[in-house]
Design a protein around this motif. Structure first.
Motif, PDB file in Angstrom:
ATOM      1  N   GLN A 148       0.803  -1.119  -0.112  1.00  0.00           N
ATOM      2  CA  GLN A 148       0.112  -0.268  -0.090  1.00  0.00           C
ATOM      3  C   GLN A 148       1.003   1.342   0.086  1.00  0.00           C
ATOM      4  N   HIS A 149       1.774   1.372  -0.945  1.00  0.00           N
ATOM      5  CA  HIS A 149       2.532   2.665  -1.125  1.00  0.00           C
ATOM      6  C   HIS A 149       3.279   3.284  -0.193  1.00  0.00           C
ATOM      7  N   PRO A 150       3.735   2.628   1.015  1.00  0.00           N
ATOM      8  CA  PRO A 150       4.487   3.455   2.006  1.00  0.00           C
ATOM      9  C   PRO A 150       5.602   4.175   1.443  1.00  0.00           C
ATOM     10  N   THR A 151       6.156   5.339   1.956  1.00  0.00           N
ATOM     11  CA  THR A 151       7.264   5.951   1.531  1.00  0.00           C
ATOM     12  C   THR A 151       8.352   5.401   2.842  1.00  0.00           C
ATOM     13  N   ILE A 152       9.509   4.891   2.165  1.00  0.00           N
ATOM     14  CA  ILE A 152      10.442   4.176   3.001  1.00  0.00           C
ATOM     15  C   ILE A 152      11.811   4.952   2.321  1.00  0.00           C
ATOM     16  N   ILE A 153      12.552   5.504   3.299  1.00  0.00           N
ATOM     17  CA  ILE A 153      13.943   6.315   2.956  1.00  0.00           C
ATOM     18  C   ILE A 153      14.779   5.564   3.750  1.00  0.00           C
ATOM     19  N   SER A 154      15.510   4.969   3.396  1.00  0.00           N
ATOM     20  CA  SER A 154      16.602   4.007   3.894  1.00  0.00           C
ATOM     21  C   SER A 154      18.117   4.826   3.734  1.00  0.00           C
TER      22      SER A 154
ATOM     23  N   TRP B 116       4.251  -1.185  -7.758  1.00  0.00           N
ATOM     24  CA  TRP B 116       5.157  -0.852  -6.828  1.00  0.00           C
ATOM     25  C   TRP B 116       6.331   0.167  -7.339  1.00  0.00           C
ATOM     26  N   LYS B 117       6.388   0.042  -8.527  1.00  0.00           N
ATOM     27  CA  LYS B 117       7.550   0.906  -9.117  1.00  0.00           C
ATOM     28  C   LYS B 117       7.526   2.331  -8.855  1.00  0.00           C
ATOM     29  N   ASN B 118       6.348   2.768  -8.543  1.00  0.00           N
ATOM     30  CA  ASN B 118       5.838   4.202  -8.261  1.00  0.00           C
ATOM     31  C   ASN B 118       5.964   4.399  -6.806  1.00  0.00           C
ATOM     32  N   TRP B 119       6.136   3.482  -6.074  1.00  0.00           N
ATOM     33  CA  TRP B 119       6.179   3.588  -4.326  1.00  0.00           C
ATOM     34  C   TRP B 119       7.822   4.361  -4.222  1.00  0.00           C
ATOM     35  N   LEU B 120       7.863   5.238  -3.388  1.00  0.00           N
ATOM     36  CA  LEU B 120       9.106   5.797  -3.097  1.00  0.00           C
ATOM     37  C   LEU B 120       9.660   4.894  -1.887  1.00  0.00           C
ATOM     38  N   TRP B 121      10.676   3.955  -2.428  1.00  0.00           N
ATOM     39  CA  TRP B 121      11.450   3.360  -1.465  1.00  0.00           C
ATOM     40  C   TRP B 121      12.978   3.725  -2.171  1.00  0.00           C
ATOM     41  N   ARG B 122      13.695   4.282  -1.120  1.00  0.00           N
ATOM     42  CA  ARG B 122      14.963   4.943  -1.576  1.00  0.00           C
ATOM     43  C   ARG B 122      16.176   4.272  -0.663  1.00  0.00           C
TER      44      ARG B 122
ATOM     45  N   ASN C  78      27.926  -8.945   1.988  1.00  0.00           N
ATOM     46  CA  ASN C  78      27.793 -10.148   2.053  1.00  0.00           C
ATOM     47  C   ASN C  78      26.428 -10.541   0.935  1.00  0.00           C
ATOM     48  N   GLY C  79      26.546  -9.619  -0.322  1.00  0.00           N
ATOM     49  CA  GLY C  79      25.641  -9.704  -1.403  1.00  0.00           C
ATOM     50  C   GLY C  79      24.399  -9.113  -1.071  1.00  0.00           C
ATOM     51  N   ALA C  80      24.230  -8.408   0.107  1.00  0.00           N
ATOM     52  CA  ALA C  80      22.997  -7.622   0.156  1.00  0.00           C
ATOM     53  C   ALA C  80      22.771  -6.695  -0.944  1.00  0.00           C
ATOM     54  N   PHE C  81      21.366  -6.469  -1.187  1.00  0.00           N
ATOM     55  CA  PHE C  81      20.926  -5.381  -2.272  1.00  0.00           C
ATOM     56  C   PHE C  81      19.436  -4.884  -2.065  1.00  0.00           C
ATOM     57  N   PHE C  82      19.231  -3.747  -2.289  1.00  0.00           N
ATOM     58  CA  PHE C  82      18.159  -3.015  -1.929  1.00  0.00           C
ATOM     59  C   PHE C  82      17.428  -2.711  -3.413  1.00  0.00           C
ATOM     60  N   VAL C  83      16.062  -3.037  -3.602  1.00  0.00           N
ATOM     61  CA  VAL C  83      15.534  -2.710  -4.786  1.00  0.00           C
ATOM     62  C   VAL C  83      14.735  -1.546  -4.726  1.00  0.00           C
ATOM     63  N   LYS C  84      15.341  -0.305  -5.438  1.00  0.00           N
ATOM     64  CA  LYS C  84      14.642   1.120  -5.186  1.00  0.00           C
ATOM     65  C   LYS C  84      13.475   1.088  -6.061  1.00  0.00           C
ATOM     66  N   SER C  85      12.544   2.004  -5.845  1.00  0.00           N
ATOM     67  CA  SER C  85      11.321   2.574  -6.699  1.00  0.00           C
ATOM     68  C   SER C  85      11.202   3.883  -6.391  1.00  0.00           C
TER      69      SER C  85
END
Length: 429
Positions: A334-340, A367-373, A381-388
């Motif tokens: 449900q399109h939360p804004t998540i700023i990491s 979800w490509k329009n949700w702001l996750w940065r 150790n190979g961690a990756f964050f999928v941004k949108s």
């Protein structure tokens, strides 16, 4: 005909209970209706619709990739700006309320019981839900006035039922080694201005419900509690700091039903599956008002997922140390804004669990329009964050409510003293 009427009445009661069951209130009487209305007004007042207008002070620290949470015997060192505000002062116990001036992030206006008297908990028992004994924690938290609640000495408190708090309270466990364990957890329902600091919360169970006093002049029948360590339900201006939490029946911390203006900082989380839930239902858009800061915490051994899991709202995840997860670290729907910003993520060895993020119940086209940065996070150790979302919107989030992060490489130092501290009176904490 009588049997038909009985079946209809039973169905109506069942629907009513389901509708309010998440509140654990068996009967939504006039008192709780008034509290709900007041809580909604508090949430609207606390919500900042323009969090981009001014900047907060920067976080300081040093570059380190090593961590040593336990066994530290050196001089007192305060490694992040919240701790530097009060720690390493020999007189901390004589000036406990200084703590209330130290919160940053979305919960920055929280003062707890700063403007009230001290209340000393002398009795760890919790035997009477209707007439709590003076000197117990339950008696303290239902008082109508602001209180700064401290403890006479080390205590293990087993709550027989959920601990229902009233507004304007600080629970300060510094110097006492307080464990809430083996029973129910905390309920912050339709309240505002709460600080919980410096205690251990673990092995929390569901409460069976029944008649429970929720203020000095009211009690009511409660349904079974969920078994959360801390449950925020329509709560506003809350600061949870330096808590050590593990192994609760449901979540460690849940914030739902329009809870907002919250900071969760300097905590140490271990041995749990679903760690934090922000927003309980996809069908409750009022959680769009939710604004939560998660800062300087250590997500440690034995954790699985939801660090946090978010629906709607704005969540700022800043300078935390994610050293363990089994499924994923940060999720949502449900399109939360998540700023990491400035976190350290150390992925598990499982090749199928390297992704930090998880999106539920939506195709990529949505979800490509949700702001996750992700910005200045340290991926290991190979961690990756999928941004949108649109990266240009990142420039908006520089508010006084938003802590300015240091790079992820600083995180081991910034979070070194997470969890409940072993403070001694007349010595630096």
């Amino acid at each position: 005909m009588g049997a038909l009427k009985f079946k209809f009445l039973f169905a109506f009661v069942l629907v009513f209970i389901v509708a309010i069951g998440s509140a654990n209130i068996a009967e939504f009487d006039e008192v709780w209706q008034q509290r709900a209305a007041m809580a909604e007004k508090d949430a609207e007042a606390a919500y900042d619709p323009y969090p981009e207008q001014s900047r907060n002070r920067a976080v300081e620290g040093r570059n380190s990739t090593r961590r040593s949470l336990r066994g530290y015997k050196g001089a007192c060192v305060a490694t992040n700006p919240i701790d530097r505000c009060w720690r390493c002062r020999r007189d901390w116990a004589r000036n406990r309320k200084r703590l209330a001036d130290c919160v940053l992030g979305f919960g920055r206006k929280t003062t707890g019981g700063k403007y009230g008297r001290y209340y000393v908990v002398t009795d760890p028992s919790d035997n009477d839900m209707l007439n709590p004994k003076p000197g117990t924690l339950r008696h303290a938290v239902i008082q109508p006035e602001p209180l700064w609640i401290i403890f006479k000495g080390p205590m293990v408190i087993k709550l027989n039922e959920e601990l229902i708090m009233t507004s304007h309270k600080t629970i300060d466990g510094r110097g006492a080694q307080v464990h809430i364990t083996g029973g129910a957890g905390f309920t912050l329902q339709f309240v505002s201005n709460i600080i919980i600091h410096g205690i251990y919360i673990h092995d929390i169970q569901q409460g069976s419900g029944g008649l429970i006093r929720d203020s000095v002049d009211h009690y009511g029948f409660r349904t079974m509690s969920d078994g959360d360590g801390i449950s925020l339900f329509g709560a506003t201006n809350v600061w949870l700091d330096h808590l050590s939490m593990r192994n609760c029946h449901d979540g460690l911390i849940d914030a739902i039903q329009g809870s907002t203006a919250i900071t969760i900082s300097n905590c140490h989380f271990t041995k749990h599956n679903e760690v934090m839930l922000f927003g309980a239902s996809d069908s409750y858009p009022k959680d769009s008002i939710m604004q939560i800061t998660v800062a300087f915490n250590h997500f440690g051994q034995g954790l699985v997922q939801r660090m946090p899991r978010c629906r709607y709202g704005f969540v700022h995840v800043v300078n935390n140390d994610y050293t363990h997860w089994l499924m994923y670290a940060i999720g949502g729907s449900q399109h939360p804004t998540i700023i990491s910003q400035g976190n350290r993520f150390i992925a598990p060895h499982n090749l199928f669990a390297k992704e930090v993020t998880k999106r539920d119940y939506a195709p990529m086209s949505v979800w490509k329009n949700w702001l996750w940065r992700s910005e200045n996070d340290l991926m290991m150790n190979g961690a990756f964050f999928v941004k949108s979302g649109d990266p240009k919107r990142m420039a908006e989030f520089t508010a006084k409510d938003v802590i300015t992060a240091k790079p992820g490489s600083y995180v081991p130092r910034l979070t070194r003293f997470s969890g409940a501290l072993h403070c001694t009176i007349n010595k630096p904490c």
